[in-house]
Design a protein around this motif. Structure first.
Motif, PDB file in Angstrom:
ATOM      1  N   GLY A   1      -2.788  -1.991   1.361  1.00 34.17           N
ATOM      2  CA  GLY A   1      -2.764  -0.572   1.650  1.00 34.17           C
ATOM      3  C   GLY A   1      -3.553  -0.186   2.882  1.00 34.17           C
ATOM      4  O   GLY A   1      -4.544  -0.836   3.210  1.00 34.17           O
ATOM      5  N   PRO A  31       2.838   0.539  -0.024  1.00 31.82           N
ATOM      6  CA  PRO A  31       1.983  -0.648  -0.079  1.00 31.82           C
ATOM      7  C   PRO A  31       2.197  -1.448  -1.374  1.00 31.82           C
ATOM      8  O   PRO A  31       1.334  -1.507  -2.238  1.00 31.82           O
ATOM      9  CB  PRO A  31       0.574  -0.065  -0.016  1.00 31.82           C
ATOM     10  N   GLN A  87      12.432   3.862  -9.234  1.00 29.23           N
ATOM     11  CA  GLN A  87      12.323   2.420  -9.424  1.00 29.23           C
ATOM     12  C   GLN A  87      12.784   2.035 -10.840  1.00 29.23           C
ATOM     13  O   GLN A  87      13.501   1.062 -11.013  1.00 29.23           O
ATOM     14  CB  GLN A  87      10.871   1.996  -9.201  1.00 29.23           C
ATOM     15  N   VAL A  88      12.380   2.840 -11.822  1.00 31.19           N
ATOM     16  CA  VAL A  88      12.770   2.520 -13.210  1.00 31.19           C
ATOM     17  C   VAL A  88      14.266   2.764 -13.377  1.00 31.19           C
ATOM     18  O   VAL A  88      15.003   1.958 -13.924  1.00 31.19           O
ATOM     19  CB  VAL A  88      11.957   3.381 -14.203  1.00 31.19           C
ATOM     20  N   LEU A  97       9.961  13.749  -3.807  1.00 32.58           N
ATOM     21  CA  LEU A  97       8.981  13.328  -4.806  1.00 32.58           C
ATOM     22  C   LEU A  97       9.602  12.532  -5.935  1.00 32.58           C
ATOM     23  O   LEU A  97       8.964  11.707  -6.535  1.00 32.58           O
ATOM     24  CB  LEU A  97       8.266  14.544  -5.393  1.00 32.58           C
ATOM     25  N   PHE A 149      -6.385  12.656   6.893  1.00 25.45           N
ATOM     26  CA  PHE A 149      -5.323  13.620   6.612  1.00 25.45           C
ATOM     27  C   PHE A 149      -4.401  13.158   5.484  1.00 25.45           C
ATOM     28  O   PHE A 149      -4.128  13.902   4.558  1.00 25.45           O
ATOM     29  CB  PHE A 149      -4.517  13.849   7.889  1.00 25.45           C
ATOM     30  N   TYR A 150      -3.926  11.931   5.534  1.00 24.96           N
ATOM     31  CA  TYR A 150      -2.954  11.465   4.546  1.00 24.96           C
ATOM     32  C   TYR A 150      -3.533  11.406   3.138  1.00 24.96           C
ATOM     33  O   TYR A 150      -2.813  11.441   2.158  1.00 24.96           O
ATOM     34  CB  TYR A 150      -2.401  10.084   4.916  1.00 24.96           C
ATOM     35  N   SER A 187       5.323  13.787   6.448  1.00 19.34           N
ATOM     36  CA  SER A 187       4.272  14.767   6.747  1.00 19.34           C
ATOM     37  C   SER A 187       3.658  14.511   8.113  1.00 19.34           C
ATOM     38  O   SER A 187       3.271  15.442   8.809  1.00 19.34           O
ATOM     39  CB  SER A 187       3.209  14.786   5.663  1.00 19.34           C
ATOM     40  N   GLN A 213       0.082  14.362  -6.045  1.00 18.36           N
ATOM     41  CA  GLN A 213       0.846  13.399  -6.844  1.00 18.36           C
ATOM     42  C   GLN A 213      -0.040  12.708  -7.870  1.00 18.36           C
ATOM     43  O   GLN A 213       0.336  12.492  -9.016  1.00 18.36           O
ATOM     44  CB  GLN A 213       1.440  12.312  -5.921  1.00 18.36           C
ATOM     45  N   PHE A 238       6.467  18.883   2.065  1.00 18.58           N
ATOM     46  CA  PHE A 238       7.087  18.624   0.757  1.00 18.58           C
ATOM     47  C   PHE A 238       8.199  19.617   0.432  1.00 18.58           C
ATOM     48  O   PHE A 238       9.240  19.252  -0.045  1.00 18.58           O
ATOM     49  CB  PHE A 238       6.030  18.683  -0.355  1.00 18.58           C
ATOM     50  N   GLN A 261      -2.798  -8.066  -5.537  1.00 23.01           N
ATOM     51  CA  GLN A 261      -3.443  -8.566  -4.322  1.00 23.01           C
ATOM     52  C   GLN A 261      -4.713  -9.341  -4.657  1.00 23.01           C
ATOM     53  O   GLN A 261      -5.160 -10.162  -3.876  1.00 23.01           O
ATOM     54  CB  GLN A 261      -3.825  -7.401  -3.406  1.00 23.01           C
ATOM     55  N   MET A 307       8.902  -4.155 -18.634  1.00 22.57           N
ATOM     56  CA  MET A 307       9.765  -2.970 -18.805  1.00 22.57           C
ATOM     57  C   MET A 307      10.354  -2.907 -20.193  1.00 22.57           C
ATOM     58  O   MET A 307      10.594  -1.840 -20.735  1.00 22.57           O
ATOM     59  CB  MET A 307      10.895  -2.974 -17.770  1.00 22.57           C
ATOM     60  N   LYS A 334      -2.833   6.143  -2.629  1.00 26.44           N
ATOM     61  CA  LYS A 334      -2.906   5.959  -1.163  1.00 26.44           C
ATOM     62  C   LYS A 334      -3.570   4.615  -0.929  1.00 26.44           C
ATOM     63  O   LYS A 334      -4.562   4.266  -1.586  1.00 26.44           O
ATOM     64  CB  LYS A 334      -3.706   7.096  -0.536  1.00 26.44           C
ATOM     65  N   GLY A 335      -3.016   3.873   0.040  1.00 25.69           N
ATOM     66  CA  GLY A 335      -3.546   2.548   0.291  1.00 25.69           C
ATOM     67  C   GLY A 335      -4.800   2.551   1.141  1.00 25.69           C
ATOM     68  O   GLY A 335      -4.972   3.433   1.981  1.00 25.69           O
ATOM     69  N   GLY A 336      -5.685   1.581   0.928  1.00 26.26           N
ATOM     70  CA  GLY A 336      -6.820   1.350   1.794  1.00 26.26           C
ATOM     71  C   GLY A 336      -7.883   2.423   1.799  1.00 26.26           C
ATOM     72  O   GLY A 336      -8.517   2.651   2.825  1.00 26.26           O
ATOM     73  N   GLU A 367      -2.846  14.520   1.276  1.00 28.52           N
ATOM     74  CA  GLU A 367      -1.431  14.643   0.942  1.00 28.52           C
ATOM     75  C   GLU A 367      -1.126  14.059  -0.426  1.00 28.52           C
ATOM     76  O   GLU A 367      -0.340  14.568  -1.166  1.00 28.52           O
ATOM     77  CB  GLU A 367      -0.603  13.866   1.983  1.00 28.52           C
ATOM     78  N   PRO A 402       7.104   6.796  -1.684  1.00 25.51           N
ATOM     79  CA  PRO A 402       6.976   8.062  -2.419  1.00 25.51           C
ATOM     80  C   PRO A 402       5.858   8.971  -1.905  1.00 25.51           C
ATOM     81  O   PRO A 402       5.871  10.170  -2.121  1.00 25.51           O
ATOM     82  CB  PRO A 402       6.693   7.600  -3.849  1.00 25.51           C
ATOM     83  N   GLN A 403       4.882   8.404  -1.190  1.00 20.57           N
ATOM     84  CA  GLN A 403       3.810   9.243  -0.637  1.00 20.57           C
ATOM     85  C   GLN A 403       4.349  10.160   0.448  1.00 20.57           C
ATOM     86  O   GLN A 403       3.761  11.188   0.744  1.00 20.57           O
ATOM     87  CB  GLN A 403       2.722   8.366  -0.024  1.00 20.57           C
ATOM     88  N   PRO A 440      -2.370   0.131  -5.022  1.00 19.41           N
ATOM     89  CA  PRO A 440      -2.046   1.417  -4.397  1.00 19.41           C
ATOM     90  C   PRO A 440      -0.652   1.895  -4.785  1.00 19.41           C
ATOM     91  O   PRO A 440       0.251   1.931  -3.966  1.00 19.41           O
ATOM     92  CB  PRO A 440      -2.151   1.117  -2.914  1.00 19.41           C
ATOM     93  N   ASN A 468       4.356   9.879   3.770  1.00 20.19           N
ATOM     94  CA  ASN A 468       3.483  10.103   4.917  1.00 20.19           C
ATOM     95  C   ASN A 468       4.241  10.123   6.237  1.00 20.19           C
ATOM     96  O   ASN A 468       3.846  10.815   7.170  1.00 20.19           O
ATOM     97  CB  ASN A 468       2.395   9.022   4.986  1.00 20.19           C
ATOM     98  N   THR A 473       2.545   3.434   8.390  1.00 16.49           N
ATOM     99  CA  THR A 473       3.101   4.736   8.730  1.00 16.49           C
ATOM    100  C   THR A 473       2.763   5.122  10.166  1.00 16.49           C
ATOM    101  O   THR A 473       3.610   5.616  10.899  1.00 16.49           O
ATOM    102  CB  THR A 473       2.580   5.796   7.737  1.00 16.49           C
TER     103      THR A 473
END
Ligand SMILES: Nc1ncnc2c1ncn2[C@@H]1O[C@H](COP(=O)(O)OP(=O)(O)OP(=O)(O)O)[C@@H](O)[C@H]1O
Ligand SMILES: Nc1ncnc2c1ncn2[C@@H]1O[C@H](COP(=O)(O)OP(=O)(O)OP(=O)(O)O)[C@@H](O)[C@H]1O
Ligand SMILES: [Mg+2]
Ligand SMILES: [Mg+2]
Lengths: 257, 257
Positions: B12, B129, B96-97, B90, A153-154, B47, A161, B53, A42, A100, A11-13, A157, B41-42, A129, B44, B17
């Protein structure tokens, strides 16, 4: 031998960088030889410690990950005697694609750290993030994961993961990976939301949650623009007090495990 | 024909969102047929609109990107008549890969949207992010980029990287990409930091900065736990008022370009 701790939450931030910088400085002031590695393109851990973009060309974690440089050749001094920094260069953003094809793409950071672990008491890794290759390298290289968690809240969530990713790493790439702890950040005692999230986090993580809770405090967001940790910027602030108590609680817990 | 807008900022927690949801709902309430695509992928955006989910297994943007489903087969209704949602499942985190080997890996979303653009007035894309493949797909599929910007020190740091990424996309993958605007978020009028950052943002982006500034307002962070936009949660709040004014300013600017 250094204890290696990755600071992660996709989650960001949520306060990953703020925690990385203020914990790293706390440990170094407690005479613990500390290395902070910034693996987020960043580069906020760098700029928050006053190391700007120009100083970071050509000599950072990117060059180490693609095998161009040894980690000992890119370690920088900081204002704090017992704190060293491995900066991130802008090229890191492109490294994910480059890596990769590497045979041990998840182990590159872990392998690089082997040669210097004996020089430090703690190694902290600040991550971006996301649950991409850089964060994965951090999870594989680390002994444990420190999870900053915003009281919003987020944030709840994303927990499932993150724990799933930790479990996957623990089942294969890094069998010893443990949860160092969950740190609640940006707590606002005036709102019900903060109280509800804290309750849920404590139910979910039980004794893994630090007693110290970091309040929302504007001085914490001002300190990075001066390139210093909160203790120098405003040692009387609620932010400085909270990170100081967290540092002590962290050492008590980390020192004993 | 729909105007497609990607909401992006690799820093982030800046309000991507929150802006995506509250703008999408505003547009739908103004009788604009709106589609919100969650490519983070989060999940948000899902939700925050009350789509949890479990409802999202097997039918989302992931299946579209890997070519298993048509976009029209994964569009969900929301509580708002003129707002539809493409959820994220999810599995997206692993896509991405998988997509690295696709011949048109940056165009996958753009190609998928061709078949439905005529059904909407606006298509909004909420991004993670990072400047990885999902955000890149958003930048290639979009007509313009809406940049939420937190009034904090680290936000300014990331601007150069974001603008560089936009420039690269504009020079090759999507020649028409424009900056829709920069929206200042989480503004705290009591702090100097907020004022300083706003000043810097206005110097940097000039007329691209929206006049409306979104204040820090706890009601905005409470609304997603009820699965509704701010207007339903607390229409008298500063957050609702600010996003309402932003919606009007956005339409004035977007409608005319
Ligand atoms: N306790 C706090 N009180 C007030 N502001 C804070 C606090 N902790 C962090 N901040 C500010 O909030 C923003 C986000 O924090 P930070 O950048 O440390 O999070 P992060 O998880 O590292 O973000 P990213 O996901 O982008 O790496 C920053 O501007 C920071 O200065
Ligand atoms: N103006 C605001 N005032 C108070 N809280 C806000 C405001 N805007 C967003 N928030 C809260 O701050 C947090 C971060 O916002 P949000 O999740 O929308 O950012 P984001 O950029 O989408 O994050 P990510 O980078 O993780 O995708 C959320 O908990 C949200 O509810
Ligand atoms: Mg950070
Ligand atoms: Mg988001």
């Amino acid at each position: 031998m250094a204890k290696t701790i990755v600071i992660a939450n996709q989650k960001g931030g949520v306060g990953k960088t703020t925690t990385a910088i203020n914990l790293a400085v706390f440990l170094s002031k407690d005479q613990k030889r500390t290395l902070l590695i910034d693996i987020d393109p960043q580069g906020n851990s760098c700029s928050g410690l006053g190391v700007n973009f120009k100083e970071r060309t050509g000599n950072g974690i990117y060059e180490v990950l693609i095998g161009k440089k040894q980690i000992k050749d890119v370690i920088l001094d900081t204002k704090y005697p017992d704190l060293k920094l491995v900066p991130v260069t802008l090229d890191l953003a492109g490294a994910q694609v480059e890596m990769m094809g590497f045979p041990r793409k998840e182990y590159v950071l872990k392998d690089a750290l082997e040669s210097i672990k004996k020089d430090y008491d703690f190694i902290l890794i600040d991550t971006p993030p996301s649950l991409g290759l850089f964060t994965l390298n951090g999870l594989v290289a680390a002994d444990s994961v420190l999870i900053p968690m915003q009281s919003e809240f987020y944030s709840m969530e994303g927990m499932a993961q993150l724990l799933k990713a930790i479990k996957i790493v623990k089942s294969g790439l890094n069998k010893n990976l443990a949860v160092e702890g969950v740190l609640i950040t940006m707590y606002d005692s005036r709102t019900n939301l903060s109280k509800q999230v804290v309750e849920e986090v404590k139910n979910y993580f039980k004794e893994n949650v630090y007693h110290t809770v970091i309040p929302r405090n504007v001085r914490l967001s001002e300190a990075p623009s001066h390139g210093v940790a909160i203790y120098e910027y405003d040692y009387k602030s609620q932010g400085a007090e909270a990170y100081f108590h967290f540092g002590k609680e962290f050492l008590k817990k980390a020192g004993s495990s």
